[in-house]
Design an enzyme around this catalytic site. Structure first.
Site, PDB file in Angstrom:
ATOM      1  N   HIS A 185       0.826  -1.202   0.000  1.00  0.00           N
ATOM      2  CA  HIS A 185       0.000   0.000   0.000  1.00  0.00           C
ATOM      3  C   HIS A 185       0.862   1.255   0.000  1.00  0.00           C
ATOM      4  CE1 HIS A 185      -3.809  -2.233   1.587  1.00  0.00           C
ATOM      5  NE2 HIS A 185      -3.732  -2.220   0.268  1.00  0.00           N
ATOM      6  N   SER A 233      -2.965   2.334   4.073  1.00  0.00           N
ATOM      7  CA  SER A 233      -1.987   1.479   4.756  1.00  0.00           C
ATOM      8  C   SER A 233      -2.363   1.361   6.223  1.00  0.00           C
ATOM      9  CB  SER A 233      -0.581   2.076   4.623  1.00  0.00           C
ATOM     10  OG  SER A 233       0.314   1.464   5.532  1.00  0.00           O
ATOM     11  N   SER A 234      -2.752   0.167   6.646  1.00  0.00           N
ATOM     12  CA  SER A 234      -3.185  -0.038   8.027  1.00  0.00           C
ATOM     13  C   SER A 234      -2.075   0.314   9.013  1.00  0.00           C
ATOM     14  CB  SER A 234      -3.620  -1.493   8.228  1.00  0.00           C
ATOM     15  OG  SER A 234      -3.934  -1.744   9.582  1.00  0.00           O
ATOM     16  N   ASN A 235      -0.864  -0.163   8.761  1.00  0.00           N
ATOM     17  CA  ASN A 235       0.208   0.078   9.735  1.00  0.00           C
ATOM     18  C   ASN A 235       0.547   1.565   9.825  1.00  0.00           C
ATOM     19  OD1 ASN A 235       3.073   0.572   8.359  1.00  0.00           O
ATOM     20  ND2 ASN A 235       1.968  -0.878   7.069  1.00  0.00           N
ATOM     21  N   HIS A 244     -10.111  -5.042   4.849  1.00  0.00           N
ATOM     22  CA  HIS A 244      -8.684  -4.929   4.555  1.00  0.00           C
ATOM     23  C   HIS A 244      -8.255  -6.176   3.778  1.00  0.00           C
ATOM     24  CE1 HIS A 244      -4.319  -4.892   5.139  1.00  0.00           C
ATOM     25  NE2 HIS A 244      -4.451  -3.585   5.326  1.00  0.00           N
ATOM     26  N   GLU A 262      -5.696  -8.033   3.779  1.00  0.00           N
ATOM     27  CA  GLU A 262      -5.136  -9.115   4.589  1.00  0.00           C
ATOM     28  C   GLU A 262      -6.238  -9.902   5.291  1.00  0.00           C
ATOM     29  OE1 GLU A 262      -2.459  -9.826   8.574  1.00  0.00           O
ATOM     30  OE2 GLU A 262      -1.952  -8.063   7.343  1.00  0.00           O
ATOM     31  N   CYS A 290       3.355 -11.922   2.428  1.00  0.00           N
ATOM     32  CA  CYS A 290       4.356 -11.851   3.498  1.00  0.00           C
ATOM     33  C   CYS A 290       4.342 -13.155   4.286  1.00  0.00           C
ATOM     34  CB  CYS A 290       4.035 -10.684   4.422  1.00  0.00           C
ATOM     35  SG  CYS A 290       5.096 -10.613   5.890  1.00  0.00           S
TER      36      CYS A 290
END
Length: 331
Positions: A47, A230-232, A131, A133, A103
């Site tokens: 992302h 971007s979640s992080n 999301h 993921e 990942c």
């Protein structure tokens, strides 16, 4: 010409690319190098629009669904976020040669889910609805087996079939603190719930959040370089505010910065999400250096040395193999 005002800049470390992101980008780059353009990528490989655009210039074509791909003899790459099993089955049915850039830490969560399923447990996935993921993780198992938990309130409303036969897993890019609260609520309601052997939130997410927590109280403002999807990166902004920084902005590029709003402050903290390249941090520093006399300090709380192997078809020993042979090697 008046003197530039002084500005203290605290750079968080670690920041930027993690091993999973670095591996995913490398997979696309090597695929372009070995097979030529175009190669297709399902969903953004990571992302970050800057990364995606740079790969597009080299011949990567990004699609959301496999049905958008009209050429059968080109490599197809799955993003770092992972995909549901049905996507891989569809790729096989279409006779696509695919490379999986998921990942390895996300793949670990997939394997945990499959293990719990084989042991007959109902699975609770802590994560954010929609999301990629989360979609990929839930898509490893039949519909209805995995229940998504987003908040402590969701835990309170949960009515499992068998409260003594539950397991929880999580998205890898969540807020460590938020997840801790949800897990505490799960364990309080369901004392026999099975936890992961090792925390599902990845080392890079944890390290970047810890660095922000350490730096944020000493900053008048913080800048997080990263994408809005971007979640992080979003979690880093939230962590900065909770840790005591009054202002935290998530930006994609330096051009988004309104320098005038930073005049009069003493200290700014800068970090970057796990899918943001260091060149974008340098771009931000350059933008500030044009208006301020910068004093730089780096605060490092962890060293990251982890790396992940490439898919077998892209390893050096497989250079001479044809795409069909490479596909067989991964089956």
């Amino acid at each position: 010409m008046s003197e530039r005002p002084k500005l203290n800049v605290i750079l968080c470390a670690p920041r930027g690319f993690c091993a999973g992101v670095d591996r995913a980008i490398q997979i696309v780059e090597l695929a372009l190098q070995r097979y030529g353009a175009p190669v297709y990528v399902r969903h953004e490989i990571v992302h970050n629009r800057f990364v995606v655009a740079s790969l597009e210039k080299r011949g990567a074509i990004f699609v959301e669904e496999l049905e958008e791909i009209e050429v059968e003899d080109r490599p197809v790459i799955f993003s770092a976020h992972g995909v549901p099993k049905e996507v891989k089955s569809d790729a096989v049915a279409r006779n696509f040669f695919y490379l999986d850039a998921t990942c390895p830490l996300v793949s670990k969560v997939h394997k945990e889910a499959e293990l719990h399923y084989r042991r007959g447990r109902d699975i609770l996935l802590i994560g954010h609805k929609g999301h990629p993921e989360v979609v990929g993780t839930m898509g490893q198992l039949p519909e209805g087996v995995v229940t998504l938990i987003e908040t402590v309130g969701d835990v309170m409303r949960l009515e499992p079939r068998d409260e003594n036969n539950l397991a929880w897993i999580s998205q890898t890019t969540l807020s460590v603190d938020d997840t801790r609260d949800i897990v505490a609520a799960l364990k309080d309601r369901f004392p026999n719930i099975v936890s992961p052997h090792k925390d599902d939130i990845c080392y890079a997410t944890t390290n970047r959040q810890e660095a922000v927590k350490h730096v944020a109280p000493d900053c008048d403002a913080m800048i997080i370089v990263g994408a809005p999807n971007s979640s992080n990166s979003q979690r880093l902004r939230e962590v900065a505010l909770r840790a005591g920084c009054k202002r935290a902005n998530l930006i994609q590029r330096a051009a988004e910065i309104d320098i005038s709003t930073y005049r009069g402050i003493d200290t700014i903290g800068i970090t970057a999400g796990a899918s943001a390249p260091e060149t974008l941090v340098e771009e931000v520093l350059e933008a500030f250096s044009e208006h301020f006399e910068l004093s730089l300090e780096t605060v490092r709380l962890a060293e990251e040395t982890i790396s992940f192997p490439l898919p077998r078809p892209l390893r050096d020993s497989d250079v001479s193999a044809t795409p069909a042979e490479k596909a067989l090697a991964t089956s």
